[in-house]
Design a protein around this motif. Sequence first.
Motif, mmCIF file in Angstrom:
data_model
loop_
_atom_site.group_PDB
_atom_site.id
_atom_site.type_symbol
_atom_site.label_atom_id
_atom_site.label_comp_id
_atom_site.label_asym_id
_atom_site.label_seq_id
_atom_site.Cartn_x
_atom_site.Cartn_y
_atom_site.Cartn_z
ATOM 1 N N VAL A 107 -6.863 -7.836 5.430
ATOM 2 C CA VAL A 107 -5.476 -7.486 5.098
ATOM 3 C C VAL A 107 -4.733 -6.961 6.331
ATOM 4 O O VAL A 107 -3.547 -7.242 6.504
ATOM 5 C CB VAL A 107 -5.423 -6.467 3.935
ATOM 6 C CG1 VAL A 107 -4.012 -5.968 3.699
ATOM 7 C CG2 VAL A 107 -5.981 -7.102 2.657
ATOM 8 N N GLY A 112 -5.227 -12.123 4.715
ATOM 9 C CA GLY A 112 -4.612 -11.299 3.675
ATOM 10 C C GLY A 112 -3.443 -10.459 4.156
ATOM 11 O O GLY A 112 -2.985 -9.562 3.442
ATOM 12 N N ALA A 115 -0.584 -9.252 2.021
ATOM 13 C CA ALA A 115 -0.870 -8.322 0.921
ATOM 14 C C ALA A 115 -0.753 -6.865 1.372
ATOM 15 O O ALA A 115 -1.101 -5.957 0.620
ATOM 16 C CB ALA A 115 -2.262 -8.579 0.358
ATOM 17 N N THR A 125 -8.755 -13.530 0.482
ATOM 18 C CA THR A 125 -7.994 -14.690 0.016
ATOM 19 C C THR A 125 -8.958 -15.814 -0.315
ATOM 20 O O THR A 125 -10.112 -15.822 0.105
ATOM 21 C CB THR A 125 -7.021 -15.197 1.095
ATOM 22 O OG1 THR A 125 -7.774 -15.561 2.249
ATOM 23 C CG2 THR A 125 -5.981 -14.162 1.446
ATOM 24 N N PHE A 144 -6.005 -14.233 -4.451
ATOM 25 C CA PHE A 144 -6.184 -13.013 -3.666
ATOM 26 C C PHE A 144 -6.777 -11.969 -4.591
ATOM 27 O O PHE A 144 -6.259 -11.702 -5.673
ATOM 28 C CB PHE A 144 -4.893 -12.472 -3.056
ATOM 29 C CG PHE A 144 -5.152 -11.246 -2.213
ATOM 30 C CD1 PHE A 144 -5.701 -11.372 -0.952
ATOM 31 C CD2 PHE A 144 -4.906 -9.975 -2.702
ATOM 32 C CE1 PHE A 144 -5.992 -10.252 -0.182
ATOM 33 C CE2 PHE A 144 -5.193 -8.850 -1.941
ATOM 34 C CZ PHE A 144 -5.729 -8.990 -0.667
ATOM 35 N N SER A 168 -3.239 -16.898 0.877
ATOM 36 C CA SER A 168 -2.384 -16.125 1.770
ATOM 37 C C SER A 168 -0.899 -16.318 1.461
ATOM 38 O O SER A 168 -0.145 -15.354 1.377
ATOM 39 C CB SER A 168 -2.668 -16.522 3.222
ATOM 40 O OG SER A 168 -1.883 -15.766 4.101
ATOM 41 N N CYS A 172 -1.087 -13.573 -2.151
ATOM 42 C CA CYS A 172 -0.902 -12.280 -1.476
ATOM 43 C C CYS A 172 0.469 -11.653 -1.740
ATOM 44 O O CYS A 172 0.550 -10.451 -2.013
ATOM 45 C CB CYS A 172 -1.134 -12.404 0.030
ATOM 46 S SG CYS A 172 -2.856 -12.517 0.501
ATOM 47 N N GLN A 176 1.194 -7.945 -3.376
ATOM 48 C CA GLN A 176 2.029 -6.968 -2.674
ATOM 49 C C GLN A 176 3.088 -6.398 -3.607
ATOM 50 O O GLN A 176 3.362 -5.200 -3.613
ATOM 51 C CB GLN A 176 2.676 -7.624 -1.452
ATOM 52 C CG GLN A 176 3.386 -6.649 -0.547
ATOM 53 C CD GLN A 176 4.019 -7.363 0.628
ATOM 54 O OE1 GLN A 176 4.796 -8.297 0.442
ATOM 55 N NE2 GLN A 176 3.668 -6.942 1.829
#
Length: 178
Positions: A107, A112, A115, A125, A144, A168, A172, A176
């Motif tokens: 991440v 990622g 995210a 991912t 994800f 991704s 992601c 988020q």
Amino acid sequence: ATDFGVGSEILCINGIYEDVGNIPAAVSNSAELANISIGQGDVMVTPLQIADMLCTICNDGVRNQLKLVRGIVNSKGKCMETKTTELGKVISKTTARRLQNMMKLAVESGTGINAQIYCGAAGKTGSAETGWKKNGKIIKQGWFAGYFPVDDPQYVCVVIAEDGVSGSESACPVFQII
């Protein structure tokens, strides 16, 4: 995979159907084993199984029975929390911490990155080929699976973007927002 709950029901609630996915019982050669180890071939998992796996990793390798409710509030307003049932040690604490670190890096600076959130997240991912085609193009599912806050995991979230570009790009951003 079996120790993580893949290939079996996770919630085990009488009267509620759960798909169990598929983990091949045997492999015939090293190429098939390699394919299965990265989730390809005849491997099929459910989002709930992946969430359970992440909970185990966050819990330093100890798997607990997942539950739908945290507790029940009685007539006096007191919450009676449901009991946690430990299902056993699946991986060592050292292995769990290595996986946590790799997911954190994914991440922070890997696939990622879309995210990232204010309290920090970690995850993985994935892009699963469905074998289906739409207008001559293979349909993928972007995945994800992550947790947050990164340094004190409290929440696990698994996102599948059906007919997505990749984990991704498609999953992601949804993580988020959540």
